[in-house]
Motif scaffolding. Structure first.
Motif, PDB file in Angstrom:
ATOM      1  N   MET A  19     -25.639 -36.455  48.655  1.00 35.40           N
ATOM      2  CA  MET A  19     -24.823 -37.377  47.855  1.00 35.40           C
ATOM      3  C   MET A  19     -24.423 -38.539  48.753  1.00 35.40           C
ATOM      4  O   MET A  19     -23.970 -38.324  49.876  1.00 35.40           O
TER       5      MET A  19
ATOM      6  N   GLY B  53     -25.286 -28.661  35.299  1.00 35.50           N
ATOM      7  CA  GLY B  53     -24.914 -30.065  35.256  1.00 35.50           C
ATOM      8  C   GLY B  53     -26.096 -30.987  35.079  1.00 35.50           C
ATOM      9  O   GLY B  53     -27.253 -30.603  35.299  1.00 35.50           O
ATOM     10  N   ASN B  54     -25.784 -32.215  34.656  1.00 36.42           N
ATOM     11  CA  ASN B  54     -26.805 -33.244  34.516  1.00 36.42           C
ATOM     12  C   ASN B  54     -27.205 -33.764  35.885  1.00 36.42           C
ATOM     13  O   ASN B  54     -28.364 -34.091  36.126  1.00 36.42           O
ATOM     14  N   THR B  55     -26.243 -33.869  36.800  1.00 37.08           N
ATOM     15  CA  THR B  55     -26.499 -34.213  38.199  1.00 37.08           C
ATOM     16  C   THR B  55     -25.873 -33.115  39.049  1.00 37.08           C
ATOM     17  O   THR B  55     -24.767 -33.262  39.570  1.00 37.08           O
TER      18      THR B  55
ATOM     19  N   PHE C 188     -21.003 -33.792  51.219  1.00 39.07           N
ATOM     20  CA  PHE C 188     -20.918 -34.696  52.380  1.00 39.07           C
ATOM     21  C   PHE C 188     -21.074 -33.959  53.701  1.00 39.07           C
ATOM     22  O   PHE C 188     -20.781 -34.519  54.769  1.00 39.07           O
TER      23      PHE C 188
ATOM     24  N   MET D 249     -20.687 -35.239  57.653  1.00 40.38           N
ATOM     25  CA  MET D 249     -19.651 -34.696  58.537  1.00 40.38           C
ATOM     26  C   MET D 249     -20.273 -34.049  59.769  1.00 40.38           C
ATOM     27  O   MET D 249     -19.743 -34.149  60.874  1.00 40.38           O
TER      28      MET D 249
ATOM     29  N   HIS E  10     -19.240 -38.012  34.154  1.00 34.17           N
ATOM     30  CA  HIS E  10     -19.595 -36.690  34.686  1.00 34.17           C
ATOM     31  C   HIS E  10     -18.351 -35.916  35.121  1.00 34.17           C
ATOM     32  O   HIS E  10     -17.724 -36.253  36.128  1.00 34.17           O
TER      33      HIS E  10
ATOM     34  N   ASN F 130     -16.307 -33.402  37.031  1.00 38.69           N
ATOM     35  CA  ASN F 130     -16.496 -32.862  38.380  1.00 38.69           C
ATOM     36  C   ASN F 130     -17.760 -33.396  39.061  1.00 38.69           C
ATOM     37  O   ASN F 130     -18.298 -32.758  39.971  1.00 38.69           O
ATOM     38  N   GLY F 131     -18.204 -34.563  38.612  1.00 38.11           N
ATOM     39  CA  GLY F 131     -19.356 -35.196  39.253  1.00 38.11           C
ATOM     40  C   GLY F 131     -20.679 -34.597  38.848  1.00 38.11           C
ATOM     41  O   GLY F 131     -21.731 -35.065  39.293  1.00 38.11           O
ATOM     42  N   THR F 132     -20.665 -33.579  38.001  1.00 38.50           N
ATOM     43  CA  THR F 132     -21.906 -32.863  37.706  1.00 38.50           C
ATOM     44  C   THR F 132     -22.221 -32.766  36.215  1.00 38.50           C
ATOM     45  O   THR F 132     -23.362 -32.959  35.817  1.00 38.50           O
ATOM     46  N   HIS F 133     -21.209 -32.493  35.392  1.00 38.58           N
ATOM     47  CA  HIS F 133     -21.481 -32.156  33.989  1.00 38.58           C
ATOM     48  C   HIS F 133     -21.281 -33.369  33.081  1.00 38.58           C
ATOM     49  O   HIS F 133     -20.187 -33.907  32.971  1.00 38.58           O
TER      50      HIS F 133
ATOM     51  N   MET G 237     -11.356 -39.799  45.589  1.00 36.61           N
ATOM     52  CA  MET G 237     -12.719 -40.353  45.462  1.00 36.61           C
ATOM     53  C   MET G 237     -13.327 -39.782  44.192  1.00 36.61           C
ATOM     54  O   MET G 237     -13.249 -38.575  43.962  1.00 36.61           O
TER      55      MET G 237
ATOM     56  N   PRO H 228     -16.225 -38.270  42.087  1.00 34.43           N
ATOM     57  CA  PRO H 228     -17.453 -37.566  42.506  1.00 34.43           C
ATOM     58  C   PRO H 228     -18.696 -38.054  41.763  1.00 34.43           C
ATOM     59  O   PRO H 228     -19.780 -37.520  41.977  1.00 34.43           O
ATOM     60  N   HIS H 229     -18.524 -39.049  40.917  1.00 37.09           N
ATOM     61  CA  HIS H 229     -19.671 -39.710  40.265  1.00 37.09           C
ATOM     62  C   HIS H 229     -19.231 -41.136  39.977  1.00 37.09           C
ATOM     63  O   HIS H 229     -18.155 -41.348  39.430  1.00 37.09           O
TER      64      HIS H 229
ATOM     65  N   LEU I  54     -13.898 -37.546  54.459  1.00 34.18           N
ATOM     66  CA  LEU I  54     -14.989 -36.935  53.692  1.00 34.18           C
ATOM     67  C   LEU I  54     -14.763 -35.443  53.435  1.00 34.18           C
ATOM     68  O   LEU I  54     -15.180 -34.923  52.408  1.00 34.18           O
ATOM     69  N   GLY I  55     -14.095 -34.791  54.338  1.00 31.66           N
ATOM     70  CA  GLY I  55     -13.854 -33.358  54.155  1.00 31.66           C
ATOM     71  C   GLY I  55     -12.815 -33.045  53.086  1.00 31.66           C
ATOM     72  O   GLY I  55     -12.703 -31.903  52.629  1.00 31.66           O
TER      73      GLY I  55
ATOM     74  N   PHE J   4     -13.095 -34.641  47.915  1.00 36.49           N
ATOM     75  CA  PHE J   4     -13.253 -33.931  46.637  1.00 36.49           C
ATOM     76  C   PHE J   4     -12.369 -32.696  46.541  1.00 36.49           C
ATOM     77  O   PHE J   4     -12.550 -31.862  45.649  1.00 36.49           O
TER      78      PHE J   4
ATOM     79  N   MET K  54     -12.125 -29.672  43.675  1.00 37.80           N
ATOM     80  CA  MET K  54     -12.438 -28.281  44.014  1.00 37.80           C
ATOM     81  C   MET K  54     -11.235 -27.376  43.753  1.00 37.80           C
ATOM     82  O   MET K  54     -11.399 -26.237  43.297  1.00 37.80           O
TER      83      MET K  54
ATOM     84  N   GLN L  75     -11.085 -26.784  40.103  1.00 31.93           N
ATOM     85  CA  GLN L  75     -12.102 -25.816  39.673  1.00 31.93           C
ATOM     86  C   GLN L  75     -11.693 -24.390  40.053  1.00 31.93           C
ATOM     87  O   GLN L  75     -11.925 -23.452  39.302  1.00 31.93           O
TER      88      GLN L  75
END
Lengths: 495, 495
Positions: free
Chosen positions: A412, A472-474, A482, A486, B370, B372-375, B412, B414-415, B478-479, B482, B486, B489
């Motif tokens: 990503m 998911g779609n993506t 990341f 890192m 999207h 959670n950046g995915t769905h 940030m 996620p999509h 970066l750590g 998201f 998370m 979730q």
């Protein structure tokens, strides 16, 4: 001699020293300065500003076309003059100041800055400082090797400082086409319908009474720092030529392709030069900067016309081109960057955009600007203007950086400049992924297997497969997305 | 009766049953179907396709304008008919199939799909299946409550199936303006220079011999599911009205503002309706869908003209509008979505775009699609066409979701659907952040303090401050970037 350059005699009284001109610039002002990819930048006034700041510190907002040459951004940064800077830069010292939060950098699509000025969302400009090859009898400003934002800067600024550069050939006069969109709500279509459309003036029409000072200079543009093609950029070019040949074979393109745009820098320049080796003919460019490759294609008999906002060449190519400019002049036009990069024109013409990525992710999102998602390199520049509106949006990158310690294909991207919707084709030295009309999961397979370096392919596929199990779609694993960046920050390598 | 609807008599022979029409659709075909935000969708043939698939399974690529009504995407999904689907959808069942990877979904800027068809990068279309209010003497197709992509589908498809819908008022004839961009390389400017420009035909000009079948239906469009304004959407509208009033006061806008676009959905619809409470007058819309709010503004005497690609109304508003359509008709135009959403026209007119974000990050990047950046939720739709090219790009969202367990302002996103370059103003019920001409670090301060919910503000500021210590133009950790997603979730809440 100066009478040939300043043809409106009353303006000869305005000729003064860079120091006197710089003394007009005061703390807090908003200044629009010429310069686009090093070409046609103001060369004397900014240096005088740096001198002035030593005894009389001041800060300004500096807006340019794009990047400047002559280390001007470095010197202005070191002198503490830059409070705010837009819309693009490429200077190492300025970049560091931006990343320390000392200079506020507003990174903009290059077509948009003067729209903001015109609609009073930005500005007003106190001074425009623009390089010119000449001033006409009517007081019109004849730009030099770039137009960039200079035309609108001069038109919109309260006052203008002109740098007449005697080293810029007078033969440049006539190459410019200055068209400025009309005011809303009565704005009409931009009449550019082909690369070679001429729709405006060969100079910037201004009220000559706005000229506050004229400074005479005699220094050439900074030469480009573009490097020669290497094995990897040649491989990228070869993949792209093969792709274009296939598009021709199936009837989507003819051998003249579509108008070409190539981003600034070594890879895009090499790829463009590589087209000389293909079967193509009557190529046209509708781009923002003309680099050495443009003139290589002219000399190879492959290119019939080139439109852009600036000409930025290596020392050798500069001599070749400007010593026999008559050979090229009637096949060239320079436009304001608002027009060279205008969504309206790019979409109308159906441009093939070739831009460089810093890194790409498995779904084809592009990071062009921010190292590790945080630290600015240069800026988005015109890549978004072209990628969004192109007939075909192509991104090129080498698959590895830092001697293989960094993969340019990552799970990503930690900063998105171009979303997957704006990316049709990705090319590395390993291969080409044609992503058109594919869903994200299909894109991922192609990008990993065609573009990623073999050293990283298995790890990318492993990530993708584990992510798919989550749906998911993506598909992504947010806790790992990341981890490559890192790891590189912690250990020096993504491996 | 049918003679009024099918005025080219020779075509009466083509009238057949939905089953016979559906039998023309074969496995592997690419089908273009009408329908944009539920309006003007084909209603009988897709149902017959579902029946046919029970005994004769087949799969197709289905391209529409945008979303369909009548649960058609659900039924097509359940019948296993959809191999590929583009460019937009809003159906819960289809969405789930997309997220399981069973249907390949190509999420596209709504202005671009027919460009891809026209340039043979997509297609060819085997059949266009389009709803019509009538067919003219010359065989021209008069669309119903939407044009969407139907005009180019009908023009570019090998064959056409028309659904004549008797429930669609014949009074719709004349409201459409079908202009299709000319072919490259001789494409000319799109002549739309104002919301009320009429530049094309009031029908889709096609070769009537391409009409393979005509089916007669009598079912209304699905009504919109837009909810009434609530305290939060009213607060968002109030912030925006205050902002526009200030822009008027400082002279950037007059009381007619600029042409307005509002995205699909409850929040944008409420915000637009809220403009009736401001001092504005002679408002104009250049949008993609006209919702209830458009007609509320007409009835309040605030709106002088509205241009879009579809009309999608609640049951009550639909009765009000279509029972007295003459009241509105000369102040309305429906265009192909390529034109309603065209970068060229949006930029020329200087549209104010108001679109809805799923979530925004501290620098103003937007996730519209999207979870959670995915769905995938729905798709990017036309938001990118407008946000990129708008005079002012505004994004609205409530600051909280899921009863406060989710913050719509996150460290940030996620999509990324819209980068910070394309986002001028963000509004939540808490306040408005005017981000124009600000650097990312400045944007972050405003977004957190003006837009984030107080419950999350301190944690966002803490993230931002710790990130700034690491430097960068867009500081991030970066750590942790998201970690909010998370946590939600894992625990059900971002807190």
């Amino acid at each position: 001699m100066l009478g040939h350059r300043i043809r409106r005699k009353s303006l000869l009284d305005k000729v003064t020293t860079p120091e006197a001109a710089a003394s007009l610039i005061k703390d807090g002002m908003i200044i629009g300065m010429s310069g686009f990819t090093r070409a046609g930048d103001a060369k004397a006034v900014p240096i005088a500003m740096v001198e002035k700041a030593k005894s009389d510190p001041f800060k300004i907002t500096l807006i340019t076309g794009a990047s400047l040459g002559h280390d001007i951004d470095r010197m202005l940064t070191e002198a503490g003059i830059l409070a705010r800077r837009m819309p693009f830069q490429v200077d190492r010292t300025l970049r560091a100041a931006i990343n320390r939060g000392e200079v506020m950098f507003i990174d903009q699509h290059l077509s948009e800055t003067v729209e903001h000025l015109r609609s009073h969302q930005l500005g007003p400009l106190d001074y425009a400082v623009v390089e010119a090859a000449a001033i006409t009898e009517d007081g019109g400003i004849v730009p030099s090797t770039s137009i960039g934002n200079s035309a609108s800067f001069a038109i919109l600024a309260k006052k203008i400082i002109v740098e007449i550069n005697l080293s810029q050939p007078l033969a440049l006069e006539g190459v410019h086409d200055v068209y400025i969109p009309t005011k809303r709500p009565t704005r009409v279509p931009i009449p550019v319908v082909a690369c070679d459309s001429r729709v405006g003036f060969p100079y910037v029409p201004i009220d000559p009474d706005k000229i506050a000072a004229i400074v005479v200079t005699n220094e050439k543009d900074s030469f480009s720092t573009v490097e020669a093609p290497d094995a990897e950029t040649q491989a990228i070019a070869a993949h792209l030529i093969h792709f274009f040949e296939r598009e021709v074979a199936i009837g989507r393109l003819d051998l003249s392709l579509q108008p070409l745009q190539a981003g600034i820098g070594t890879i895009a320049n090499s790829v463009l030069a590589g087209l000389a080796d293909g079967p193509f003919r009557d190529l046209r460019m509708y781009s923002e900067v003309l680099q050495d490759s443009t003139f290589d294609l002219f000399d190879a008999g492959k290119l019939s016309f080139a439109s852009a906002s600036s000409i930025t060449l290596s020392a050798a190519c500069s001599d070749r081109v400007f010593n026999q400019f008559h050979k090229y002049k009637d096949r060239l036009v320079l436009r304001p960057q608002e027009i060279s990069n205008h969504p309206e024109v790019i979409r109308r013409l159906g441009v093939i955009g070739i831009n460089t990525a810093l890194e790409v992710d498995i779904y084809g999102n592009i990071n062009s600007t921010h190292v590790n998602g945080t630290h600015m390199m240069n800026g988005i520049g015109g890549s978004g203007d072209f990628a969004r509106n192109a007939y075909l949006s192509i991104f090129v990158t080498k698959s590895l950086a830092k001697g293989g310690r960094i993969s340019s294909v990552v799970p990503m991207v930690p900063h998105v400049d171009h979303t997957e919707h704006d990316v049709d084709v990705i090319v590395t030295e390993n291969g080409l992924a044609d992503l058109r009309e594919l869903a994200p999961r299909e894109r991922a397979g192609l990008i990993v297997t065609h573009c990623a370096h073999p050293d990283y392919r298995e790890a990318l596929l492993d990530y993708f497969q584990r992510a798919m199990a989550r749906g998911g779609n993506t598909p992504h694993l947010l806790g790992e997305a990341f981890s490559w960046h890192m790891r590189q920050q912690a250990t020096g390598t993504m491996k």
